[in-house]
Motif scaffolding. Structure first.
Motif, short mmCIF file in Angstrom:
data_model
loop_
_atom_site.label_atom_id
_atom_site.label_comp_id
_atom_site.label_asym_id
_atom_site.label_seq_id
_atom_site.Cartn_x
_atom_site.Cartn_y
_atom_site.Cartn_z
N ALA A 132 0.86 -1.19 0.00
CA ALA A 132 0.00 0.00 0.00
C ALA A 132 0.89 1.24 0.00
N ARG A 133 0.31 2.35 -0.43
CA ARG A 133 1.08 3.60 -0.37
C ARG A 133 0.29 4.68 0.34
N LEU A 134 1.04 5.52 1.04
CA LEU A 134 0.50 6.71 1.68
C LEU A 134 0.81 7.86 0.73
N TYR A 135 -0.20 8.68 0.41
CA TYR A 135 0.05 9.76 -0.54
C TYR A 135 -0.78 10.99 -0.21
N GLN A 172 7.04 -4.96 -8.00
CA GLN A 172 5.59 -4.89 -8.23
C GLN A 172 4.99 -3.48 -8.33
N VAL A 173 5.73 -2.47 -7.89
CA VAL A 173 5.16 -1.12 -7.84
C VAL A 173 5.58 -0.32 -9.08
N PRO A 174 4.63 0.37 -9.73
CA PRO A 174 4.99 1.21 -10.88
C PRO A 174 6.07 2.23 -10.51
N LEU A 175 6.99 2.45 -11.45
CA LEU A 175 8.13 3.33 -11.20
C LEU A 175 7.70 4.75 -10.83
N LYS A 176 6.56 5.19 -11.33
CA LYS A 176 6.14 6.57 -11.04
C LYS A 176 5.93 6.78 -9.54
N TYR A 177 5.47 5.73 -8.82
CA TYR A 177 5.26 5.87 -7.38
C TYR A 177 6.59 5.84 -6.63
N ILE A 178 7.51 5.00 -7.09
CA ILE A 178 8.83 4.93 -6.46
C ILE A 178 9.57 6.26 -6.68
N ALA A 179 9.51 6.79 -7.89
CA ALA A 179 10.15 8.08 -8.19
C ALA A 179 9.55 9.19 -7.32
N SER A 180 8.24 9.19 -7.18
CA SER A 180 7.57 10.20 -6.35
C SER A 180 8.01 10.08 -4.90
N LEU A 191 -4.59 6.69 1.63
CA LEU A 191 -3.96 5.36 1.54
C LEU A 191 -4.61 4.59 0.41
N GLU A 192 -3.78 3.91 -0.36
CA GLU A 192 -4.27 3.14 -1.51
C GLU A 192 -3.50 1.83 -1.60
N SER A 193 -4.22 0.76 -1.92
CA SER A 193 -3.54 -0.52 -2.17
C SER A 193 -2.90 -0.46 -3.56
N LEU A 194 -1.66 -0.90 -3.66
CA LEU A 194 -0.98 -0.95 -4.97
C LEU A 194 -1.03 -2.36 -5.55
N THR A 195 -1.20 -3.33 -4.68
CA THR A 195 -1.41 -4.72 -5.09
C THR A 195 -2.65 -5.21 -4.34
N GLU A 196 -3.02 -6.43 -4.55
CA GLU A 196 -4.05 -7.02 -3.69
C GLU A 196 -3.50 -7.00 -2.27
N ILE A 197 -4.33 -6.61 -1.32
CA ILE A 197 -3.88 -6.59 0.07
C ILE A 197 -4.78 -7.45 0.94
#
Length: 197
Positions: free
Chosen positions: A62-65, A170-178, A100-106
């Motif tokens: 999951a990601r916090l944004y 598993q996480v798109p690069l745009k989220y890691i870069a952010s 908060l959003e799930s990036l994969t199945e959680i």
């Protein structure tokens, strides 16, 4: 009643703080807990809205944004057993400053506000659990802040490679870069330097 296996990770964290529940207390906790598997891109906490649910992440990412001036900023990526959202927001009715959003199945344990408050009334030891949750959250936030100040983007990326390899996979690069506060092109250069595509 939810199977005990779904509570193994959260019980391990409780034990690290010296919190042990009796069999009767565990039955009460189980009866006020839901277990859910949520699909990717499920928003489980919304920015600017009251927090009515507490989650514990058994598995998944999951990601916090936060969206500020139309720009989506990833503040954290959680892939280990951790509480998502906080008891503080749950109790106060305060509006959340982020989402908060799930990036994969959680796979999550879920407590709505009513059940969380009922558990505290029924089991006074749950107040200790609240403090443990807040301690873990503050430690996580502090670690992220120190890393952001003291480490380069490449060093932080290497740390993710070492401690959260599933995020890299598993996480798109745009989220890691952010999360690293760099442009996606800069992340691509770092990955190329490290022999990644």
């Amino acid at each position: 009643m939810i199977s005990r296996k779904h509570f193994e990770n959260v019980c391990r964290i409780a034990q690290q703080y010296g919190i042990l529940f009796t069999p009767d207390e565990f039955k009460t906790i189980s009866s006020h807990t839901q277990h859910r598997v949520l699909p990717p891109h499920t928003v489980i906490m919304e920015q600017g809205k009251a927090v009515n649910t507490l989650y514990f992440l058994n598995s998944g990412i999951a990601r916090l944004y936060r969206v500020e001036k139309g720009i989506d900023h990833t503040l954290g990526i959680v892939s280990t057993n951790h509480f998502l959202s906080t008891p503080l927001y749950l109790q106060s009715g305060q509006l959340s400053t982020c989402a908060l959003e799930s990036l994969t199945e959680i796979d999550v344990l879920v407590w709505d506000k009513e059940n969380a408050l009922l558990l505290k009334q029924a089991i006074p030891r749950m107040y200790d659990m609240d403090l443990a949750i807040m301690d873990r959250l503050l430690t996580w936030l502090q670690d992220n802040q120190i890393d952001a100040i003291c480490m380069t983007a490449e060093e932080r990326y290497k740390k993710i490679m070492d401690t959260q390899p599933e995020v890299i996979q598993q996480v798109p690069l745009k989220y890691i870069a952010s999360f690293l506060a760099i442009h996606q092109d800069s992340l691509s250069r770092i990955r190329k330097t490290l022999g990644q595509k």
